[in-house]
Design a protein around this motif. Sequence first.
Motif, PDB file in Angstrom:
ATOM      1  N   GLN A  48       0.782  -1.180  -0.055  1.00 32.33           N
ATOM      2  CA  GLN A  48       0.255  -0.101  -0.047  1.00 32.33           C
ATOM      3  C   GLN A  48       0.979   1.259   0.000  1.00 32.33           C
ATOM      4  O   GLN A  48       2.110   1.110   0.177  1.00 32.33           O
ATOM      5  CB  GLN A  48      -0.891  -0.042   1.059  1.00 32.33           C
ATOM      6  CG  GLN A  48      -1.810  -1.227   0.985  1.00 32.33           C
ATOM      7  CD  GLN A  48      -2.819  -1.032   2.100  1.00 32.33           C
ATOM      8  OE1 GLN A  48      -3.403  -0.091   2.699  1.00 32.33           O
ATOM      9  NE2 GLN A  48      -3.318  -2.319   3.028  1.00 32.33           N
ATOM     10  N   ARG A  49       0.370   2.375  -0.383  1.00 32.55           N
ATOM     11  CA  ARG A  49       0.954   3.586  -0.143  1.00 32.55           C
ATOM     12  C   ARG A  49       1.001   4.104   0.910  1.00 32.55           C
ATOM     13  O   ARG A  49      -0.017   4.624   1.815  1.00 32.55           O
ATOM     14  CB  ARG A  49       0.551   4.583  -1.372  1.00 32.55           C
ATOM     15  CG  ARG A  49       0.553   4.188  -2.799  1.00 32.55           C
ATOM     16  CD  ARG A  49      -0.516   4.814  -3.580  1.00 32.55           C
ATOM     17  NE  ARG A  49      -1.848   4.675  -3.091  1.00 32.55           N
ATOM     18  CZ  ARG A  49      -2.635   5.720  -3.459  1.00 32.55           C
ATOM     19  NH1 ARG A  49      -2.584   6.710  -4.062  1.00 32.55           N
ATOM     20  NH2 ARG A  49      -3.907   5.420  -2.878  1.00 32.55           N
ATOM     21  N   ILE A  50       2.181   4.357   1.577  1.00 33.94           N
ATOM     22  CA  ILE A  50       2.340   4.750   3.096  1.00 33.94           C
ATOM     23  C   ILE A  50       3.100   6.093   3.167  1.00 33.94           C
ATOM     24  O   ILE A  50       3.987   6.247   2.374  1.00 33.94           O
ATOM     25  CB  ILE A  50       3.120   3.800   3.971  1.00 33.94           C
ATOM     26  CG1 ILE A  50       2.609   2.439   3.923  1.00 33.94           C
ATOM     27  CG2 ILE A  50       3.205   4.445   5.494  1.00 33.94           C
ATOM     28  CD1 ILE A  50       3.511   1.351   4.234  1.00 33.94           C
ATOM     29  N   GLY A  51       2.306   7.032   3.905  1.00 36.35           N
ATOM     30  CA  GLY A  51       2.706   8.677   4.008  1.00 36.35           C
ATOM     31  C   GLY A  51       2.975   8.688   5.252  1.00 36.35           C
ATOM     32  O   GLY A  51       2.457   8.415   6.212  1.00 36.35           O
ATOM     33  N   TYR A  52       4.185   9.665   5.722  1.00 39.22           N
ATOM     34  CA  TYR A  52       4.444  10.021   7.311  1.00 39.22           C
ATOM     35  C   TYR A  52       5.086  11.198   7.079  1.00 39.22           C
ATOM     36  O   TYR A  52       5.952  11.546   6.305  1.00 39.22           O
ATOM     37  CB  TYR A  52       5.388   8.994   8.004  1.00 39.22           C
ATOM     38  CG  TYR A  52       6.162   8.331   7.134  1.00 39.22           C
ATOM     39  CD1 TYR A  52       7.492   8.667   7.393  1.00 39.22           C
ATOM     40  CD2 TYR A  52       6.171   7.168   6.295  1.00 39.22           C
ATOM     41  CE1 TYR A  52       8.407   8.408   6.481  1.00 39.22           C
ATOM     42  CE2 TYR A  52       7.001   6.682   5.617  1.00 39.22           C
ATOM     43  CZ  TYR A  52       8.562   7.443   5.471  1.00 39.22           C
ATOM     44  OH  TYR A  52       9.387   6.801   4.676  1.00 39.22           O
TER      45      TYR A  52
END
Length: 152
Positions: A112-116
């Motif tokens: 999945q596309r993970i942002g932080y």
Amino acid sequence: MKTVTGDLLALAMAGKFDAIVHGCNCQCTMGKGIALAIKTQFPEAYQADLKTAKGDKDKLGTISTALIERPGAKFTVVNAYTQLNWRGRGVLADYDAIRAAFRQIKATFARQRIGYPKIGAGLAGGDWDVIVAIIDEELAGEDHTVVEFKPA
């Protein structure tokens, strides 16, 4: 690790990420920084935090999650318990907890596309160079992006 400049929450609302991660303390406060913005904009994430035991040291390195559904947007907010407390001086970020949380994030959100944001390097006083190495190692092979905050 990819790096972009912008507003993590706005990017999530625009459909850029399937999951966004932020560092939390174990005190169920979400009272400053991006945690406060998440608490305000996505109260479901704060409710997930409140379901955990306040002040429990065993939360370090774990996560709680909240599915966010808004018109045109669906993603998960991940509360990553990366520091015990928000009070005190010096480095409050727990590098082992960051590692354990990101290991769990990979297991839960693989492919999945993970942002932080720069987790642990702001109010928690951690060394971003150390944290980058941990995240890159734990999310090896995943689509993950650090968002350096810049208001719209």
